[in-house]
Motif scaffolding. Structure first.
Motif, PDB file in Angstrom:
ATOM      1  N   ARG A   1     -56.004   5.621  21.689  1.00  0.00           N
ATOM      2  CA  ARG A   1     -56.087   4.358  20.946  1.00  0.00           C
ATOM      3  C   ARG A   1     -57.179   3.468  21.551  1.00  0.00           C
ATOM      4  O   ARG A   1     -56.902   2.543  22.312  1.00  0.00           O
TER       5      ARG A   1
ATOM      6  N   GLU B   1     -56.898  -0.419  21.453  1.00  0.00           N
ATOM      7  CA  GLU B   1     -56.012  -0.978  22.470  1.00  0.00           C
ATOM      8  C   GLU B   1     -56.754  -1.133  23.803  1.00  0.00           C
ATOM      9  O   GLU B   1     -56.635  -2.154  24.485  1.00  0.00           O
TER      10      GLU B   1
ATOM     11  N   ARG C   1     -57.615 -10.377  22.070  1.00  0.00           N
ATOM     12  CA  ARG C   1     -56.810 -10.046  23.251  1.00  0.00           C
ATOM     13  C   ARG C   1     -55.730 -11.098  23.475  1.00  0.00           C
ATOM     14  O   ARG C   1     -54.564 -10.774  23.731  1.00  0.00           O
TER      15      ARG C   1
ATOM     16  N   LEU D   1     -49.486  -6.113  16.910  1.00  0.00           N
ATOM     17  CA  LEU D   1     -50.069  -4.860  17.369  1.00  0.00           C
ATOM     18  C   LEU D   1     -51.587  -5.018  17.469  1.00  0.00           C
ATOM     19  O   LEU D   1     -52.158  -5.943  16.874  1.00  0.00           O
ATOM     20  N   PRO D   2     -52.268  -4.143  18.193  1.00  0.00           N
ATOM     21  CA  PRO D   2     -53.727  -4.235  18.228  1.00  0.00           C
ATOM     22  C   PRO D   2     -54.365  -4.248  16.846  1.00  0.00           C
ATOM     23  O   PRO D   2     -55.327  -4.992  16.603  1.00  0.00           O
TER      24      PRO D   2
ATOM     25  N   TRP E   1     -52.899 -10.816  20.911  1.00  0.00           N
ATOM     26  CA  TRP E   1     -52.085  -9.631  21.201  1.00  0.00           C
ATOM     27  C   TRP E   1     -51.133  -9.911  22.354  1.00  0.00           C
ATOM     28  O   TRP E   1     -49.942  -9.569  22.295  1.00  0.00           O
TER      29      TRP E   1
END
Length: 520
Positions: free
Chosen positions: A432, A435, A367, A384-385, A370
Motif C-alpha cells: 500500500r 499509506e 497525513r 483511511l488513506p 489520517w
C-alpha cells in the motif's frame, strides 16, 4: 518527459504505475495505465485494457504518443487546494522572515487560545489597503512564485478565499504557470473594534460588490480552462449584513460557489453576536448564504442548532489539520464538530490555508487528517488513506463545483495528476504505497506534476519556467513593496536575502545543485 508549449498537448501514456484514481469506487490499480488524449483522460485501467485503447488510436496519434514508464511511480490525481490564501507579500514583518532564529521567546499569536477576535478583525481590515499598495507588476511576480510553490508540492488547482494580492494577478499567474485557480477578492467592509458594541463600516459595500461581479464576469469568459471565480467573504467579523446579502444575491444570480471562515474560533460566536446580533452560522443562514454552494472553512465552534443548519443546508466543510497546532488553533481537538459532521454525511475536504512562509502542503494535510480523525475516535478506519486522498482531490473539487472536470482520474476528465517515486527504502515490500507516502512522505516527494496533459514539473524541477528567475522576480517585488508600503528598512531586507542566498550557494557564488535531485 518534456513539456509542451501552446496548443494541444501530445498524447501521453503512463504505463505500469501504482494508480489511485480517487474515483467514487476508491479502486486501486497496482499495475495500472493511463492514456491522455487532447489533455483529457481517454482510458484508465489495467495495462492490457489501456494498451487496447492505444491500439485503437489513429496512426497520427500513435506516432505522437509519448510513453512514460510508471513502474517506479505512485500516481495520484492532482491535489485540489480549495481553501488557500496568497500571503507571500507579507513575508517579512508578519511573523515571517524577521523572526529570530531561536523560538524560545515565542508568544501565542492572534489566532491562538480561542482567537483574539478584535485583533483578527483589525488585521484582516488592514489587508485591504496593502492590496491597493501593490503595483500590478509586483502583484504578479509575488503571485507567480507563491503559486509555483503550491504547484511544486502537487497542487494542480487552487481555491482562493481572499488573498493579499490582486485577483487579476492571481489569474495571470495561474495561466502563465499552467495551473488552475478559482480566484476571489478580499471582501471586507467592516471592523469589530475593541470597546465597542457594534461594527464600524470601513468601506463602500456597493464598490466591493461591483468588484466581485466584475471578476465573476471576467472569469466566465476564460478560454484556457484554467480559471473560475468564486465570491468570498474573508471573515464574518469583517462583513456587514449589507455585504452578506449582496454576496448572496450575486452568488445566486451567477450560480457560483461561495466561501467564508465561519465558527473557526472559540471566541468568535460571542463577538459576532455582540457586534452583528446573531452567532456565525445563524447569521449566514439569515443572510441566505447557508446552502450547498457554501464552503465553510474551519467550522468547529457551533451549537446543536447550528449543526442542524449546516446539515440541512448540505454545506461543504474545509479544514486544514496540519495548520492548527502551529497557529495555536483547536478546530479539531476542542469540539470534534468537523469530524462529527463528516460522519453525519457532510462533504469535508482538506486545504492548506495560507501563511507568509512556505507551509504544510496538501500531502501534509492528508497525513494530519489520517492521523487526527482516527485518534479522536480511537478507530483506525474513520479516515483511511484513500479517504484522505479523496478529501484532497475529489471531495475538494466538488466543493469548488469543478468536479465535472477535475478531482479524480476518470475517462473524460482533465488529465491532472502527480507522480511520486516509490523506489527507495521506504516502499520496500509495502502493498500500500499511498499509506507509506502519508506516513513518511510529503510535499518534497512530488516528482512530476501534469495539468491538462501538460508536464509542468518533472524530476522535482519546473520545465516551463525558470525557477531562479521566479525567485529573483519575487524577491525584487517583495523588497520594493515592503520598503515602500510596509516601512521596512532596505538593510533589513538585504540581510534576509543574503542569508537565504548563502543557504542556496555552493560556495562559488552560484546556486548549488539540489542534492536529492542529483542523487536521483
Amino acid at each position: 518527459m518534456t513539456a509542451q508549449g501552446p496548443g494541444a498537448p501530445a498524447p501521453l501514456l503512463l504505463r505500469g504505475a501504482f494508480l489511485y484514481p480517487a474515483d467514487p469506487s476508491d479502486r486501486v490499480l497496482p499495475d495500472g495505465s493511463l492514456l491522455v488524449v487532447d489533455g483529457r483522460i481517454a482510458a484508465i485501467g489495467e495495462q492490457r485494457d489501456v494498451d487496447a485503447a492505444v491500439a485503437a488510436l489513429d496512426p497520427a496519434q500513435r506516432a505522437a504518443l509519448r510513453t512514460v514508464d510508471g513502474r517506479r511511480m505512485l500516481a495520484l490525481p492532482g491535489f485540489v487546494n480549495a481553501h488557500w490564501h496568497e500571503l507571500f507579500a507579507t513575508r517579512l514583518p508578519f511573523n515571517g522572515a524577521f523572526r529570530p532564529a531561536s523560538d524560545r521567546e515565542d508568544r501565542p499569536g492572534f489566532l491562538a487560545r480561542g482567537g483574539d477576535m478584535h485583533r483578527t478583525s483589525a488585521i484582516f481590515d488592514s489587508f485591504h489597503d496593502m492590496i491597493a499598495g501593490l503595483t500590478p507588476d509586483e502583484a504578479e511576480a509575488i503571485a507567480r512564485f507563491s503559486m509555483w510553490t503550491q504547484l511544486r508540492a502537487g497542487a494542480t488547482t487552487l481555491g482562493d478565499v481572499g488573498s493579499v494580492n490582486r485577483p487579476e494577478a492571481l489569474a495571470a499567474a495561474a495561466v502563465s504557470l499552467g495551473m488552475r485557480c478559482s480566484v476571489s477578492t478580499w471582501a471586507a467592509d467592516a471592523v469589530c473594534a475593541p470597546g465597542e458594541s457594534r461594527f464600524r463600516r470601513t468601506r463602500d459595500t456597493d464598490a466591493l460588490l461591483a468588484h466581485v461581479e466584475t471578476l465573476v464576469k471576467r472569469c466566465a469568459t476564460d478560454t484556457t480552462g484554467l480559471l473560475k471565480a468564486r465570491p468570498t467573504a474573508v471573515y464574518g467579523t469583517n462583513m456587514t449584513d449589507e455585504l452578506g446579502r449582496g454576496l448572496a444575491e450575486l452568488v445566486s444570480r451567477h450560480d457560483t460557489g461561495f466561501a467564508s471562515h465561519i465558527g473557526a474560533q472559540r471566541n468568535e460566536p460571542a463577538v459576532i453576536e455582540q457586534y452583528y446580533g446573531a452567532t456565525p452560522v445563524r447569521r449566514f443562514a439569515d443572510l441566505g448564504l447557508l446552502d450547498e454552494r457554501l464552503m465553510s472553512v474551519h467550522t468547529a465552534f457551533v451549537d446543536d442548532e447550528e449543526r442542524k443548519l449546516l446539515l440541512d443546508g448540505r454545506v461543504h466543510l474545509s479544514h486544514s489539520p496540519a495548520k492548527y497546532g502551529g497557529a495555536g488553533e483547536s478546530a479539531m481537538s476542542e469540539t470534534r464538530v468537523i469530524p462529527d459532521l463528516r460522519r453525519a454525511g457532510l462533504d469535508v475536504s482538506l486545504s492548506t490555508d495560507g501563511q507568509p512562509l512556505v507551509f504544510a502542503g496538501m500531502a501534509e494535510q492528508m497525513r494530519a487528517a489520517w492521523q487526527t480523525h482516527n485518534e479522536l475516535y480511537a478507530d483506525s478506519t474513520v479516515v483511511l488513506p484513500t479517504d484522505a486522498l479523496a478529501m484532497a482531490t475529489r471531495t475538494a473539487a466538488r466543493g469548488l463545483r469543478w468536479d465535472d472536470r477535475i478531482g479524480s482520474l476518470e475517462p473524460g476528465k482533465e488529465a491532472d495528476f502527480v507522480l511520486i517515486r516509490m523506489d527507495d527504502w521506504r516502499y520496500v515490500h509495502t502493498p500500500r504505497p499511498l499509506e507509506t507516502f502519508l506516513a513518511t512522505g510529503g510535499s518534497r516527494d512530488i516528482d512530476t506534476v501534469v495539468v491538462g496533459g501538460r508536464v509542468l514539473i518533472e524530476g522535482g524541477r519546473s520545465v516551463l519556467v525558470d525557477e531562479e528567475e521566479l525567485l529573483a522576480g519575487y524577491e525584487e517585488a517583495l523588497r520594493s513593496f515592503s520598503v515602500r508600503c510596509l516601512g521596512v528598512e532596505p538593510e533589513a531586507v538585504d540581510r534576509v536575502y543574503a542569508l537565504s542566498a548563502r543557504r542556496r550557494s555552493d560556495g562559488s557564488g552560484t546556486t548549488a545543485p539540489d542534492p536529492i535531485q542529483e542523487e536521483k
